[in-house]
Design a protein around this motif. Structure first.
Motif, PDB file in Angstrom:
ATOM      1  N   GLU A 100       0.888  -1.243  -0.095  1.00  5.75           N
ATOM      2  CA  GLU A 100       0.003  -0.004   0.288  1.00  5.75           C
ATOM      3  C   GLU A 100       0.888   1.300  -0.121  1.00  5.75           C
ATOM      4  OE1 GLU A 100      -3.298   0.666   2.122  1.00  5.75           O
ATOM      5  OE2 GLU A 100      -3.627  -1.322   2.437  1.00  5.75           O
ATOM      6  N   SER A 101       0.702   2.357  -0.759  1.00  6.80           N
ATOM      7  CA  SER A 101       1.334   3.332  -0.989  1.00  6.80           C
ATOM      8  C   SER A 101       0.634   4.588  -0.078  1.00  6.80           C
ATOM      9  CB  SER A 101       1.309   3.971  -2.293  1.00  6.80           C
ATOM     10  OG  SER A 101      -0.094   4.078  -2.677  1.00  6.80           O
ATOM     11  N   SER A 102       1.460   4.865   0.765  1.00  9.94           N
ATOM     12  CA  SER A 102       1.098   5.991   2.080  1.00  9.94           C
ATOM     13  C   SER A 102       1.611   7.172   1.674  1.00  9.94           C
ATOM     14  CB  SER A 102       1.379   5.330   3.464  1.00  9.94           C
ATOM     15  OG  SER A 102       0.851   6.372   4.046  1.00  9.94           O
ATOM     16  N   TYR A 103       1.109   8.138   1.452  1.00  2.27           N
ATOM     17  CA  TYR A 103       1.600   9.640   0.990  1.00  2.27           C
ATOM     18  C   TYR A 103       1.356  10.297   2.322  1.00  2.27           C
ATOM     19  CZ  TYR A 103       2.309   7.721  -3.559  1.00  2.27           C
ATOM     20  OH  TYR A 103       2.726   6.996  -4.674  1.00  2.27           O
ATOM     21  N   GLY A 104       0.689   9.918   3.159  1.00  3.88           N
ATOM     22  CA  GLY A 104       0.215  11.047   4.590  1.00  3.88           C
ATOM     23  C   GLY A 104       1.331  11.552   5.212  1.00  3.88           C
ATOM     24  N   TRP A 105       2.464  10.986   5.488  1.00  7.09           N
ATOM     25  CA  TRP A 105       3.431  11.572   6.085  1.00  7.09           C
ATOM     26  C   TRP A 105       4.134  12.871   5.095  1.00  7.09           C
ATOM     27  CZ3 TRP A 105       3.846  12.301  11.142  1.00  7.09           C
ATOM     28  CH2 TRP A 105       3.401  11.174  11.919  1.00  7.09           C
ATOM     29  N   GLU A 106       4.493  12.487   3.864  1.00  5.52           N
ATOM     30  CA  GLU A 106       4.819  13.029   3.050  1.00  5.52           C
ATOM     31  C   GLU A 106       3.959  14.609   2.603  1.00  5.52           C
ATOM     32  OE1 GLU A 106       4.551  10.090   2.478  1.00  5.52           O
ATOM     33  OE2 GLU A 106       6.445   9.190   2.101  1.00  5.52           O
TER      34      GLU A 106
END
Length: 157
Positions: free
Chosen positions: A86-92
């Motif tokens: 799963e790709s998680s871009y939340g922190w970025e």
């Protein structure tokens, strides 16, 4: 007539090329009293390991008797090199937004301070420097009390 048959496993890749995986011949003995009856037998075949993404395709099984061939519907297998993650871009996104807001805040503060400094001494009126004010005070203090103070310098000076 149907006690001897062969089982073939193969796959067809995305280019439509047929590749044989496994082939074996079977011979099943019919128990007495079971002649002329239908029977079902299961055969499992493991295909291990699927080495790379080129193994993606539809896998088939075919059974062949003397003059009859029956082919299965096939099973499509998708082989991925690294698996699903799963790709998680939340922190970025959060870090980028925080940095952007900090930079904009610093720029806005600098512009406000620069504007305030520019507004404190308009360009039309020359503001005296601190040293000039101190020199004027010293001249006023050193003059005798009877003497009249000099007139203030004109605004245009």
């Amino acid at each position: 007539k149907y006690t001897k048959f062969s089982i073939s496993y193969y796959w067809i890749n995305s280019l439509g090329q047929k590749t044989s995986i496994y082939h074996r011949s079977e011979h099943v003995n019919i128990p007495p009293g079971k002649e002329n009856q239908s029977a079902t037998s299961s055969y499992d075949q493991r295909i291990m390991p699927l080495e790379n993404t080129y193994s993606t395709g539809t896998y088939y099984c075919a059974v062949e008797w003397n003059d009859i061939q029956i082919m299965g519907k096939g099973v499509f297998v998708l082989v991925r090199g690294t698996g699903y993650g799963e790709s998680s871009y939340g922190w970025e996104v959060l870090v980028t937004l925080t940095v952007l807001l900090a930079v904009l805040s610093i720029i806005a503060t600098a512009l406000l301070l620069w504007k305030r400094k520019a507004m404190s001494c308009p360009q039309q009126v020359l503001c005296p420097r601190r040293n000039q004010i101190n020199i004027l005070r010293q001249k006023v203090e050193t003059q005798p009390a009877s003497a009249s103070p000099p007139p203030p310098p004109p605004v245009y000076d």
